[in-house]
Scaffold this active site. Structure first.
Site, PDB file in Angstrom:
ATOM      1  N   ASP A 149      16.485  21.281 -58.146  1.00 12.86           N
ATOM      2  CA  ASP A 149      16.364  20.615 -56.835  1.00 12.86           C
ATOM      3  C   ASP A 149      15.622  21.412 -55.746  1.00 12.86           C
ATOM      4  O   ASP A 149      15.872  22.604 -55.576  1.00 12.86           O
ATOM      5  CB  ASP A 149      17.751  20.365 -56.216  1.00 12.86           C
ATOM      6  CG  ASP A 149      18.759  19.827 -57.179  1.00 12.86           C
ATOM      7  OD1 ASP A 149      18.420  19.555 -58.337  1.00 12.86           O
ATOM      8  OD2 ASP A 149      19.923  19.701 -56.771  1.00 12.86           O
ATOM      9  N   GLU A 158      24.938  12.839 -55.885  1.00 17.30           N
ATOM     10  CA  GLU A 158      24.484  14.197 -55.565  1.00 17.30           C
ATOM     11  C   GLU A 158      23.415  14.139 -54.468  1.00 17.30           C
ATOM     12  O   GLU A 158      22.818  13.090 -54.217  1.00 17.30           O
ATOM     13  CB  GLU A 158      23.859  14.854 -56.809  1.00 17.30           C
ATOM     14  CG  GLU A 158      24.807  14.956 -57.994  1.00 17.30           C
ATOM     15  CD  GLU A 158      24.225  15.701 -59.185  1.00 17.30           C
ATOM     16  OE1 GLU A 158      24.922  16.575 -59.722  1.00 17.30           O
ATOM     17  OE2 GLU A 158      23.089  15.426 -59.595  1.00 17.30           O
TER      18      GLU A 158
END
Ligand code: FRU
Length: 484
Positions: free
Chosen positions: A24, A203
């Site tokens: 990420d 998330e």
């Protein structure tokens, strides 16, 4: 030239770490002339492992310089995803002299006693433009041991309420907290019950407002990524909601599920903090991979790359608001026109040679009486990726089954598709890099992001029609105009 196998699939236009594993994007923030990209990073291996924050900076969002690791694990755990902000008014007390950066991130602590890991939120601050960091000595600043999934804080300053707001992923929901100083947090509300896709753990949220260029109306956008679930066709994926936020809770305008991207390779994306008001853009970067196969993609020594930074805006279709995305305009200066695709009718196939690993195609096609039409991206040695618009079904299908290496995952070769509102005239923009393509339809109303692993990504491009004609209205192929 023999290409070193480590470098064979290395992108030029997309950020990838020199070595080892990345996932990420974290802590996207603009500060004093630099865009900062922090990211989930394992410095020991090219597979996911003990998470650190890697760091890169750019002045134009396209050319990045990799810097030293920003955050290392400590007694509170490894460093999971989070955000960064500029503390302009010293709300934290960390900056008595001049403003600086604060990172708000998740500490992830594995337990050796067989109990589940513990996730808490912590702070670190920097006096030197993110080059070195000090962890706050009272970490963590937010915990809730009743929640196992409790992570990925995205924080912004809410002007009207003079408070920091945090959006936090809490299992199958997003929780909102507020704080005057980034240190003391108050729970406000929880969003997600009975709405949106719940096929995987929620998330990496992001919450921000956007103003419509057309109507001047302002809406709040909540982005939520959904982790991989083996039963889901697409693997990990990102949805978004449009609605309002009153400083404490988010209320969506719609019940339907909205996908940010129709490809498999755009996950965990978030937007930059602190872009100056004179600029005013909301710029987003996603991780260009999918948890289903991210650890298996066929690169060696390094793994994963980011999407191009994209500018997000709002568009109203009928009564529905939707997000529109296009690569940031800074990309334009990296490309120059190489081939003009002549306007006119195509019945069958027209081929244009390119012979590059980076290219951009812009094209407007009118369907006329063709049953199907589209584009073939020819890679080397008969490898290709095909984009087909099925006129009657109003569907666009991207097929990467024959694009090169695909055998590292069963679902990598399955089609990716977009259900279109209209298939009679389409405006396409395709950006090809060494091992990816990003397709934007109708000025960014739809995006499809897809990795590919060919021997060479763009030997040529064909425009085709089957069982009838199309009318090519306008077409340009561009190639890199400067080295990166
Ligand atoms: C999303 C994610 C986050 C977590 C991080 C760990 O891809 O699972 O929820 O913080 O990756 O690397």
């Amino acid at each position: 030239m023999v290409i070193n196998s480590l470098e064979k699939f290395r992108p030029k236009l997309h950020y990838a770490p020199q070595k080892n594993w990345m996932n990420d994007p974290n802590g996207l923030v603009y500060f004093e002339g630099e865009y900062h990209l922090f990211y989930q990073y394992n410095p020991y291996d090219s597979k996911w492992g003990p998470m650190h924050w890697g760091h890169a900076v750019s002045r134009d969002l396209i050319s990045w310089e990799e810097l030293d690791i920003a955050l290392h694990p400590d007694d509170n755990g490894t460093i999971f995803s989070g955000s960064a902000v500029v503390d302009w008014h010293n709300t934290t007390g960390f900056f008595p002299d001049e403003p600086g950066l604060v990172a708000i991130f998740t500490h992830h602590l594995d337990k050796e006693d067989g109990n589940p890991p513990v996730q808490t939120q912590s702070l670190a601050y920097s006096y030197d433009h993110g080059r070195t960091w000090t962890k706050y000595d009272q970490n963590p600043v937010l915990k809730d041991e009743s929640k196992i999934d409790f992570r990925d804080p995205k924080v912004f300053w809410h002007k009207e309420f003079s408070q920091w707001i945090m959006a936090l992923a809490t299992g199958q929901s997003i929780s909102f907290y507020s704080s005057p100083n980034l240190i003391d947090w108050t729970f406000k509300s929880e969003f997600g019950n009975g709405i949106g896709s719940h096929d995987g753990v929620w998330e990496c949220p992001d919450l921000f407002r956007l103003k419509s260029d057309d109507t001047g109306e302002e809406k709040w956008v909540l982005i939520v990524s959904i982790g991989d679930d083996p039963d889901r066709l697409m693997g990990s994926r990102t949805q978004y909601f449009i609605g309002s936020f009153d400083g404490g809770s988010f209320a969506p305008d719609h019940k339907s599920i909205k996908w940010l991207d129709f490809g498999k390779d755009n996950y965990a994306g978030v937007s930059f903090s602190d872009i100056p008001e004179e600029d005013g853009r909301r710029i987003y970067i996603g991780w260009m991979s999918n948890w289903r196969y991210a650890n298996q993609v066929p690169t060696e020594g390094w793994r994963s790359q980011m999407t191009l930074p994209r500018e997000l805006s709002l568009q109203k279709k009928g009564d529905n608001w939707q997000l529109v995305q296009l690569p940031v305009q800074e990309l334009n200066s990296y490309f120059a026109k190489a081939t003009q695709i002549p306007a006119g009718e195509v019945d069958g196939r027209s081929y244009y040679s390119v012979d590059e690993s980076q290219a951009e195609l812009t094209l407007t096609i009118e369907q006329k009486d063709a049953v199907n039409y589209g584009i073939i991206l020819h890679h080397r040695d008969n490898q290709s990726t095909t984009i087909t618009i099925h006129s009657a079904e109003k569907v666009l299908v991207l097929d990467r089954k024959h694009s090169g290496v695909t055998d590292f995952s069963k679902m990598f070769g399955d089609i990716q598709k977009i259900d279109l509102d209209n298939s009679s005239t389409l405006q396409l923009r395709l950006i090809v890099d060494t091992s990816s393509l990003e397709l934007f339809i109708d000025n960014g109303a739809y995006a499809l992001t897809s990795l590919i692993y060919p021997d060479q990504s763009c030997e040529g491009i064909s425009v085709f029609s089957t069982e009838g004609n199309i009318n090519v209205k306008d077409g340009v192929i561009s190639t890199l105009s400067k080295q990166i």
